[in-house]
Scaffold this motif. Structure first.
Motif, short mmCIF file in Angstrom:
data_model
loop_
_atom_site.label_atom_id
_atom_site.label_comp_id
_atom_site.label_asym_id
_atom_site.label_seq_id
_atom_site.Cartn_x
_atom_site.Cartn_y
_atom_site.Cartn_z
N UNK A 9 0.85 -1.19 0.00
CA UNK A 9 0.00 0.00 0.00
C UNK A 9 0.88 1.24 0.00
N UNK A 10 0.34 2.31 -0.57
CA UNK A 10 1.04 3.60 -0.57
C UNK A 10 0.06 4.68 -0.14
N UNK A 11 0.58 5.85 0.16
CA UNK A 11 -0.28 6.96 0.53
C UNK A 11 -0.77 7.62 -0.74
N UNK B 271 5.38 9.33 -1.56
CA UNK B 271 4.46 8.28 -1.11
C UNK B 271 5.16 6.95 -0.85
N UNK B 272 6.46 6.85 -1.16
CA UNK B 272 7.18 5.62 -0.85
C UNK B 272 7.42 5.45 0.64
N UNK B 273 7.35 6.56 1.40
CA UNK B 273 7.60 6.48 2.85
C UNK B 273 6.60 5.54 3.50
N UNK B 274 5.34 5.67 3.14
CA UNK B 274 4.32 4.79 3.71
C UNK B 274 4.54 3.35 3.25
N UNK B 275 4.96 3.20 2.01
CA UNK B 275 5.15 1.86 1.45
C UNK B 275 6.24 1.09 2.19
N UNK B 276 7.33 1.77 2.57
CA UNK B 276 8.44 1.06 3.21
C UNK B 276 8.35 1.03 4.73
N UNK C 75 5.22 2.32 6.65
CA UNK C 75 3.90 2.52 7.22
C UNK C 75 3.68 3.91 7.79
N UNK C 76 2.69 4.05 8.68
CA UNK C 76 2.36 5.36 9.25
C UNK C 76 3.52 6.05 9.93
N UNK C 77 4.36 5.29 10.62
CA UNK C 77 5.49 5.90 11.35
C UNK C 77 6.42 6.61 10.38
N UNK C 78 6.77 5.96 9.27
CA UNK C 78 7.69 6.57 8.32
C UNK C 78 7.02 7.73 7.57
N UNK C 79 5.70 7.63 7.35
CA UNK C 79 4.99 8.73 6.70
C UNK C 79 5.05 9.98 7.57
N UNK C 80 4.81 9.81 8.87
CA UNK C 80 4.88 10.95 9.79
C UNK C 80 6.30 11.50 9.88
N UNK C 81 7.28 10.61 9.99
CA UNK C 81 8.66 11.07 10.12
C UNK C 81 9.11 11.82 8.86
N UNK C 82 8.69 11.35 7.69
CA UNK C 82 9.07 12.01 6.44
C UNK C 82 8.43 13.39 6.35
N UNK C 83 7.17 13.51 6.71
CA UNK C 83 6.49 14.81 6.68
C UNK C 83 7.15 15.77 7.67
N UNK C 84 7.46 15.30 8.85
CA UNK C 84 8.10 16.17 9.83
C UNK C 84 9.49 16.60 9.38
N UNK C 85 10.22 15.69 8.69
CA UNK C 85 11.56 16.02 8.22
C UNK C 85 11.51 17.08 7.12
N UNK C 86 10.51 17.02 6.25
CA UNK C 86 10.45 17.96 5.12
C UNK C 86 9.79 19.28 5.48
N UNK C 87 9.01 19.31 6.59
CA UNK C 87 8.28 20.54 6.94
C UNK C 87 8.76 21.19 8.23
N UNK C 88 9.44 20.41 9.08
CA UNK C 88 9.80 20.86 10.43
C UNK C 88 8.56 21.29 11.22
N UNK C 89 7.45 20.62 10.93
CA UNK C 89 6.19 20.84 11.65
C UNK C 89 5.84 19.55 12.40
N UNK C 90 5.58 19.66 13.68
CA UNK C 90 5.23 18.50 14.49
C UNK C 90 3.81 18.02 14.15
N UNK C 91 3.67 16.74 13.84
CA UNK C 91 2.36 16.15 13.60
C UNK C 91 1.82 15.65 14.94
N UNK C 92 0.76 16.29 15.42
CA UNK C 92 0.19 15.91 16.71
C UNK C 92 -0.61 14.63 16.62
#
Length: 349
Positions: free
Chosen positions: A111-113, A161-166, A168-185
């Motif tokens: 699955x991918x995002x 969208x490969x972050x979710x594929x490799x 799951x949710x943890x990597x999707x959140x970490x990738x978004x936080x790394x690219x935005x420097x915004x904390x996902x609550x």
């Protein structure tokens, strides 16, 4: 529970005894109804909470994350929520299960995002900004813990969208936080079938398209104009990309943002809180296809979040796309456009 005390049967006339027996029967009936009602409510609460899949993202990522913003409660409105929230919302293209395969096609091996949005709720919950992240964006994907153990390698020029594929949710959140420097609550994910069922439970959604749509992949054909869509049609609209514009993911994002507004308007038009049976039916539909972080994986937590949004209308929601430009390395991919993207993310911190 109340105990009804009556005199000795021998001291009562027949009419008094009849009233006494009637009161006892009514009392027992009421007590039984209350017990059964409480049991049914407890079962419904457990059933809805058990529907939700929870992922402990906070424990997986630890402390190496963007800081939480510090907000000062407003003394003029002490009852209003005093904390802004950022929620990563993903639409997963998982093919697991018959219904997802029917709606999405393809195999069930991964699955991918398919859709990614950062939803920023202001401290008062009266306005929100929804930022769509194109799935074709090239990013530096950080090292992420794998669900099965170990970690992934850092990957440069990797599709978002490969972050979710490799991982799951943890990597999707970490990738978004790394690219935005915004904390996902928080994290919310809904799959194909869950989205379609949600739209159907709400009675469909009304959207207006600016051009004819004919997409062989999503099997959607619509003339330009206003349409009331059921769940399957709404999902097809959210997935449409080849039948509009230049066929890229950017055109699809515009359609997805129309759907966000349409869903909010449909939810606002229905006073679900006055109809418990209808509320339960919709909640059962929503939770059945939902994956969240452990901060939202119960009915009580989702209810508190929903109640905090009662003052938010569709008109208070701004939908934007992360500014992007064509990637120098690949004309079919995009990269964040700077400094515009950084300015956008800074406004959400």
């Amino acid at each position: 529970m109340f105990l009804l005390v009556t005199g000795h049967h021998g001291d009562q006339d027949p009419e008094t005894g009849l009233r006494s027996r009637a009161l006892r029967i009514a009392g027992l009936t009421l007590a039984g109804t209350l017990v059964l009602g409480a049991g049914a409510a407890g079962w419904a609460y457990w059933h809805l909470s058990d529907n939700i899949t929870g992922v402990d993202i906070d424990s997986a990522l630890g402390d190496n994350r963007p800081p939480k913003p510090v907000t000062t409660p407003s003394p003029s409105a002490p009852a209003a929520p005093s904390e802004a929230l950022n929620i990563l919302v993903l639409g997963s293209d998982s093919r697991s299960g018959k219904e997802n395969r029917r709606l999405g096609g393809g195999d069930s091996s991964g699955a991918r995002s398919d859709t990614a949005m950062v939803v920023h709720l202001d401290a008062g919950r009266t306005s929100a900004t929804v930022v769509s992240i194109p799935r074709d964006t090239l990013v530096t994907r950080p090292s992420c813990p794998r669900p099965s153990g170990g970690s992934t390698e850092v990957a440069h020029h990797s599709m978002f969208n490969s972050a979710y594929e490799v991982g799951g949710p943890v990597c999707a959140v970490k990738t978004v936080e790394a690219m935005t420097n915004v904390r996902m609550d928080h994290y919310l994910e809904i799959d194909f079938s869950g989205f379609a069922r949600l739209v159907d439970a709400l009675g469909g959604v009304t959207v207006t398209t600016d051009e004819d749509i004919a997409d062989e992949d999503s099997h959607l054909r619509l003339k330009a104009g206003t349409h009331h869509l059921d769940g399957t049609q709404a999902l097809a609209l959210a997935r449409t990309r080849h039948g509009i514009g230049d066929g890229s993911d950017l055109g699809r994002i515009g359609l997805q943002q129309k759907l966000v507004k349409a869903l909010l308007e449909q939810i606002s038009s229905q006073d679900l809180l006055t109809d418990p049976a209808e509320l339960y039916r919709v909640a059962d539909t929503v939770t059945a296809g939902l994956t969240t972080d452990t901060g939202l994986d119960s009915l009580a937590e989702l209810t508190r979040l929903g109640q905090s949004l009662q003052g938010l209308s569709a008109g208070g929601v701004r939908t934007v796309m992360m500014p992007v430009v064509q990637a120098p390395s690949d004309p079919n991919r995009v990269v964040a456009e700077e400094p515009e993207a950084e300015k956008l993310w800074e406004s959400l911190r």
